[in-house]
Structure formats: structure tokens, C-alpha cells
Design a protein around this motif. Structure first.
Motif, PDB file in Angstrom:
ATOM      1  N   ALA A 121     -32.824  90.355 -19.249  1.00  0.00           N
ATOM      2  CA  ALA A 121     -31.474  89.842 -19.000  1.00  0.00           C
ATOM      3  C   ALA A 121     -31.136  89.779 -17.514  1.00  0.00           C
ATOM      4  O   ALA A 121     -30.261  89.002 -17.121  1.00  0.00           O
ATOM      5  CB  ALA A 121     -30.449  90.717 -19.723  1.00  0.00           C
ATOM      6  N   ASN A 122     -31.821  90.564 -16.698  1.00  0.00           N
ATOM      7  CA  ASN A 122     -31.417  90.693 -15.297  1.00  0.00           C
ATOM      8  C   ASN A 122     -32.431  90.172 -14.282  1.00  0.00           C
ATOM      9  O   ASN A 122     -32.104  90.091 -13.092  1.00  0.00           O
ATOM     10  CB  ASN A 122     -31.104  92.157 -14.991  1.00  0.00           C
ATOM     11  N   TYR A 123     -33.612  89.826 -14.731  1.00  0.00           N
ATOM     12  CA  TYR A 123     -34.644  89.347 -13.813  1.00  0.00           C
ATOM     13  C   TYR A 123     -35.311  88.108 -14.391  1.00  0.00           C
ATOM     14  O   TYR A 123     -35.301  87.880 -15.607  1.00  0.00           O
ATOM     15  CB  TYR A 123     -35.689  90.445 -13.561  1.00  0.00           C
ATOM     16  N   SER A 124     -35.887  87.323 -13.518  1.00  0.00           N
ATOM     17  CA  SER A 124     -36.494  86.060 -13.929  1.00  0.00           C
ATOM     18  C   SER A 124     -37.947  86.303 -14.336  1.00  0.00           C
ATOM     19  O   SER A 124     -38.862  86.214 -13.510  1.00  0.00           O
ATOM     20  CB  SER A 124     -36.423  85.045 -12.783  1.00  0.00           C
ATOM     21  N   ILE A 125     -38.136  86.647 -15.600  1.00  0.00           N
ATOM     22  CA  ILE A 125     -39.468  87.033 -16.062  1.00  0.00           C
ATOM     23  C   ILE A 125     -40.104  85.941 -16.913  1.00  0.00           C
ATOM     24  O   ILE A 125     -39.426  85.159 -17.579  1.00  0.00           O
ATOM     25  CB  ILE A 125     -39.433  88.347 -16.856  1.00  0.00           C
TER      26      ILE A 125
END
Length: 284
Positions: free
Chosen positions: A157-161
């Protein structure tokens, strides 16, 4: 006859030359763990996430690659500590430097590295008084729930993975190596790469624990191959022969894996060595 003896002597000398010995594929580059002026390193950040598994907020480090941007997606490595440590233990192994040097040389992919606290219980402080108790060990085994249900959703939800098992790896040292094997082989649909550096006992049965797997269960489903790397120190008197036992059991069950020994004991000499060899082989 003298000529033949001379030729044989020359041949023996030639074959014994050190330069002709087979090159060790696991030997790190020189200065692999040294911070170099010409290299730009990723950004190490500190964050917290809500854990329904433990009923509290939990801490972790997140190492972002150089030039991190939401415009790209990045594969993720979850890097786990040992029984007496916490999310800060891996700082002694300089993962930002080891991986940064590999990336700078084009020997590893840009990746996000998540370094969590593997002790998944309400009291998750390092070096607790019950460090070798069954309750404490169970907290490490419980991390599979915290990882799957709390930490991984937070990272997504918080990083571009980048998603998919081909973009997700897990590795750890000692007790973290045990958990990496447990989680990686329990969740093969999620993790395509598993690294265990001097992994601790308990993955298989022994005189203290019944084991996380039986020998027959310690395998991967057909068609779900993973890159599994296990290493150990030649002078490791803590975990003994267990890393080799894990490797041999996987091999007996038809699961390909990489196993090697290197100089050192149960310490970062070996753990950094393992991270170097694992990081350069994943996400390729």
C-alpha cells in the motif's frame, strides 16, 4: 626415459599451479562490503505498521533503491534477523552497501529491501530474558502471520512494488534463516527466492522441537520451483550441520538448491557473504 620423467614432472607442476584451480563461484568481489566514494547508495528509511497479529504497532527498516520513484515498480526482498536481534541487527551486515555495490556493478537488480522485527508477539524487544524458550521461538514462527497479513499489505500500500513470486524474495540469518526456509516453502506461491544463512535448527525435527516440517514435507509442489540458497561457516559451532542437513533433505526430495561453506563462524562474515551471493542471483 629421463625425457619422459622430466615431462611428467613438468606436467605435475603445471597441474598444481594455484591459478589453474577451479574458480570459486561464491567468492565476493574485493571490497564488496566497503562503502565506496564513486557509488551512490539507496536510502534507508525507518517506519512503523499496524499489526493485527500482535496487537501493536511494529517497526521495520525499508531500504529504497537509488532514484526510487512511484513511476516504476521494484521487486522486494524481506531480510530477517536472528534470535537475539531485531530489525536493527542487519545494520551490522551493511545490506545497503553490499546490495548497492552489486547494483552499481550491474550484478544485481534495483530492489526494495524490507528489514522487519521477526519476533511476532506483543513484547517484541530484542534480547528478552526468555530468549531460548519455546514461547520465544514460537513468536518467530508466528511471524509468517504478521508478514502475510500485516507487513506485506502495508508495503504494497505504501511503496511501488512489483508483484508476483518472481519479484518477491525472503532471506535471513540464523533464526531468520530458519524462518525464511519455513515461510518460503510454506508460501511458494508468494516467494520465488529463499536465502538461509547459517539457518538455525527446528525446520526439521530434532530432540527439542518436533520440527516445522517432517523430512517428507520439506519440499516444493511440482511446477513451483524456487531459487534456494543455503550457506554456513566452516567454523560455525552454533548451528552445526543443520544447514547441510536442510540442503541434503531438499536434494533428496528433488528440490534443487545451492549450498556452500565459507570461512567464518556464526557471524556477519558468513551472513554478509550469503547476502552477497543471494542478492546477485535473485530477480534475474
Amino acid at each position: 626415459m629421463k625425457r619422459i620423467l622430466l615431462l611428467l614432472a613438468l606436467l605435475a607442476c603445471f597441474l598444481s599451479l594455484p591459478c589453474l584451480a577451479e574458480e570459486d563461484p561464491f567468492t565476493p568481489d574485493e571490497n564488496f562490503d566497503t562503502r565506496l566514494e564513486e557509488v551512490t547508495y539507496g536510502k534507508l528509511t525507518y517506519t512503523t505498521y499496524d499489526s493485527a497479529t500482535t496487537g501493536r504497532q511494529r517497526k521495520c527498516y525499508v531500504l529504497l533503491p537509488v532514484g526510487y520513484t512511484q513511476e516504476k515498480t521494484y521487486p522486494v526482498l524481506y531480510l530477517l534477523h536472528g534470535i537475539g536481534g531485531d530489525h536493527g541487527e542487519w545494520m551490522g551486515g551493511k545490506p545497503d552497501v553490499v546490495i548497492g555495490n552489486l547494483v552499481a556493478k550491474g550484478q544485481a537488480k534495483d530492489m526494495i529491501v524490507v528489514i522487519p522485527n521477526v519476533r511476532a508477539r506483543a513484547n517484541d524487544s530484542a534480547n528478552p530474558s526468555d530468549v531460548y524458550s519455546m514461547e520465544h521461538i514460537a513468536a518467530f514462527d508466528n511471524f509468517i502471520n504478521d508478514l502475510r497479513d500485516d507487513l506485506m499489505p502495508f508495503i504494497a500500500a505504501n511503496y511501488s512494488i512489483a508483484t508476483g513470486r518472481e519479484n518477491t524474495a525472503i532471506a535471513g540469518l540464523s533464526m531468520g534463516g530458519r524462518e525464511a526456509l519455513y515461510i518460503g516453502l510454506t508460501m511458494p506461491e508468494t516467494f520465488g527466492y529463499v536465502g538461509a544463512f547459517c539457518p538455525a535448527p527446528g525446520v526439521l525435527p530434532y530432540d527439542v522441537e518436533g520440527g516445522l516440517f517432517t523430512a517428507e514435507e520439506f519440499t516444493l509442489p511440482e511446477g513451483c520451483e524456487s531459487l534456494i540458497l543455503i550457506n554456513t561457516g566452516l567454523n560455525d559451532g552454533v548451528v552445526g550441520a543443520w544447514p547441510m542437513t536442510y540442503s541434503n533433505t531438499l536434494t533428496q526430495n528433488g528440490v534443487e538448491n545451492i549450498f556452500y561453506k565459507t570461512e567464518g563462524g556464526h557471524d556477519f562474515t558468513v551472513w554478509k557473504h550469503g547476502l552477497y551471493n543471494f542478492a546477485k542471483r535473485i530477480f534475474q
